[in-house]
Scaffold this motif. Structure first.
Motif, short mmCIF file in Angstrom:
data_model
loop_
_atom_site.label_atom_id
_atom_site.label_comp_id
_atom_site.label_asym_id
_atom_site.label_seq_id
_atom_site.Cartn_x
_atom_site.Cartn_y
_atom_site.Cartn_z
N ALA A 64 -0.29 5.85 10.92
CA ALA A 64 0.00 6.59 9.68
C ALA A 64 0.84 5.80 8.70
O ALA A 64 1.70 5.01 9.07
N ILE A 65 0.56 6.08 7.42
CA ILE A 65 1.48 5.74 6.34
C ILE A 65 1.96 7.08 5.82
O ILE A 65 1.19 7.90 5.31
N ALA A 66 3.25 7.32 5.99
CA ALA A 66 3.85 8.62 5.67
C ALA A 66 3.89 8.86 4.16
O ALA A 66 3.80 7.92 3.37
N PRO A 67 4.04 10.12 3.78
CA PRO A 67 4.16 10.44 2.35
C PRO A 67 5.33 9.68 1.71
O PRO A 67 6.37 9.47 2.34
N SER A 68 5.12 9.25 0.50
CA SER A 68 6.15 8.56 -0.30
C SER A 68 6.67 7.30 0.37
O SER A 68 7.82 6.91 0.16
N SER A 69 5.85 6.66 1.20
CA SER A 69 6.28 5.40 1.82
C SER A 69 5.28 4.30 1.48
O SER A 69 4.19 4.55 1.00
N THR A 70 5.71 3.07 1.74
CA THR A 70 4.91 1.90 1.39
C THR A 70 4.79 1.00 2.60
O THR A 70 5.77 0.73 3.30
N PHE A 71 3.57 0.53 2.85
CA PHE A 71 3.29 -0.43 3.92
C PHE A 71 3.05 -1.78 3.26
O PHE A 71 2.31 -1.87 2.27
N LYS A 72 3.68 -2.84 3.79
CA LYS A 72 3.57 -4.16 3.16
C LYS A 72 3.16 -5.23 4.17
O LYS A 72 3.49 -5.13 5.35
N PHE A 73 2.45 -6.23 3.67
CA PHE A 73 2.17 -7.43 4.45
C PHE A 73 2.02 -8.60 3.50
O PHE A 73 1.84 -8.43 2.29
N LYS A 74 2.13 -9.81 4.06
CA LYS A 74 2.03 -11.03 3.26
C LYS A 74 0.89 -11.90 3.77
O LYS A 74 0.57 -11.88 4.96
N TYR A 75 0.32 -12.65 2.87
CA TYR A 75 -0.69 -13.65 3.21
C TYR A 75 -0.55 -14.82 2.24
O TYR A 75 0.13 -14.70 1.20
N SER A 76 -1.15 -15.94 2.56
CA SER A 76 -1.10 -17.09 1.65
C SER A 76 -2.49 -17.71 1.54
O SER A 76 -3.19 -17.88 2.53
N ASP A 117 -14.29 -5.71 7.05
CA ASP A 117 -13.31 -4.63 7.07
C ASP A 117 -11.97 -5.12 7.59
O ASP A 117 -11.91 -5.93 8.51
N CYS A 118 -10.89 -4.62 7.00
CA CYS A 118 -9.54 -4.90 7.49
C CYS A 118 -8.84 -3.58 7.77
O CYS A 118 -8.64 -2.77 6.86
N THR A 119 -8.48 -3.36 9.02
CA THR A 119 -7.73 -2.17 9.40
C THR A 119 -6.25 -2.45 9.20
O THR A 119 -5.74 -3.48 9.62
N ILE A 120 -5.58 -1.51 8.56
CA ILE A 120 -4.17 -1.64 8.23
C ILE A 120 -3.32 -0.87 9.23
O ILE A 120 -3.67 0.23 9.64
N ASN A 121 -2.19 -1.48 9.63
CA ASN A 121 -1.18 -0.80 10.45
C ASN A 121 -1.76 -0.28 11.76
O ASN A 121 -1.36 0.77 12.25
N ILE A 168 0.88 -1.16 0.00
CA ILE A 168 0.00 0.00 0.00
C ILE A 168 0.92 1.22 0.00
O ILE A 168 1.57 1.51 0.99
N GLU A 169 0.98 1.91 -1.13
CA GLU A 169 1.89 3.03 -1.31
C GLU A 169 1.15 4.35 -1.21
O GLU A 169 0.12 4.55 -1.84
N ASN A 170 1.70 5.26 -0.41
CA ASN A 170 1.16 6.61 -0.28
C ASN A 170 1.91 7.49 -1.28
O ASN A 170 3.08 7.79 -1.09
N THR A 171 1.23 7.91 -2.34
CA THR A 171 1.87 8.73 -3.37
C THR A 171 1.60 10.21 -3.18
O THR A 171 1.90 11.01 -4.06
N CYS A 172 1.03 10.59 -2.04
CA CYS A 172 0.69 11.98 -1.77
C CYS A 172 1.68 12.60 -0.79
O CYS A 172 2.44 11.89 -0.13
N SER A 173 1.65 13.93 -0.68
CA SER A 173 2.54 14.62 0.26
C SER A 173 1.93 14.72 1.65
O SER A 173 2.52 15.32 2.54
N CYS A 174 0.75 14.14 1.84
CA CYS A 174 0.09 14.13 3.16
C CYS A 174 0.14 12.73 3.76
O CYS A 174 0.42 11.75 3.08
N VAL A 175 -0.16 12.65 5.03
CA VAL A 175 -0.18 11.38 5.76
C VAL A 175 -1.57 10.76 5.67
O VAL A 175 -2.58 11.47 5.72
N PHE A 176 -1.63 9.44 5.54
CA PHE A 176 -2.90 8.71 5.59
C PHE A 176 -2.95 7.92 6.90
O PHE A 176 -1.97 7.27 7.27
N VAL A 177 -4.08 7.98 7.60
CA VAL A 177 -4.29 7.22 8.84
C VAL A 177 -5.64 6.51 8.75
O VAL A 177 -6.45 6.80 7.87
#
Length: 123
Positions: A94-106, A86-90, A51-60
């Protein structure tokens, strides 16, 4: 015509002042991508979600729609917490600007996650 140009310029500066000069973000600025890792866990294919934040703001408080999502591989609840459809992430953090949050599942096949809701915080 000159009045229209002056009005548009004034509107632009008003928007910049209201938003602190930062770009205006939308949920479309969160990009969800998945790839197969090529690994198997418990006989199921493993996938990595980014999940990549491509904005200059923070997403929460990012919530994905995940009705029917299953995984063979346990996921820490602070990373992905499933509550009904619903699945809540992190953990809502926050996911900061220009950063990526990752997780794995199988699972047997890739699940199609979609963004249900998030909050945008610009300073």
């Amino acid at each position: 015509m000159a009045v229209l140009v002056k009005s548009l310029v004034a509107l632009f500066f008003f928007i910049c002042v209201v938003h602190g000069g930062s770009s205006i973000c939308t949920n479309e600025d969160l990009k969800i991508n998945q790839v197969s890792t090529g690994t198997q866990v418990g006989g199921k294919a493993e996938y990595e979600v980014s999940i990549e934040n491509t904005c200059s703001c923070v997403f929460v408080d990012i919530i994905l729609s995940c009705d029917g999502f299953q995984t063979q591989e346990p996921i820490d609840h602070s990373i992905l917490n499933k509550d009904g459809s619903d699945c809540t992430i992190n953990n809502g953090n926050a996911i900061a600007p220009s950063s990526t949050f990752k997780f794995k599942y199988s699972w047997d096949q890739m699940y199609n996650f979609s963004l249900k809701n998030s909050q945008i915080a610009c300073s």
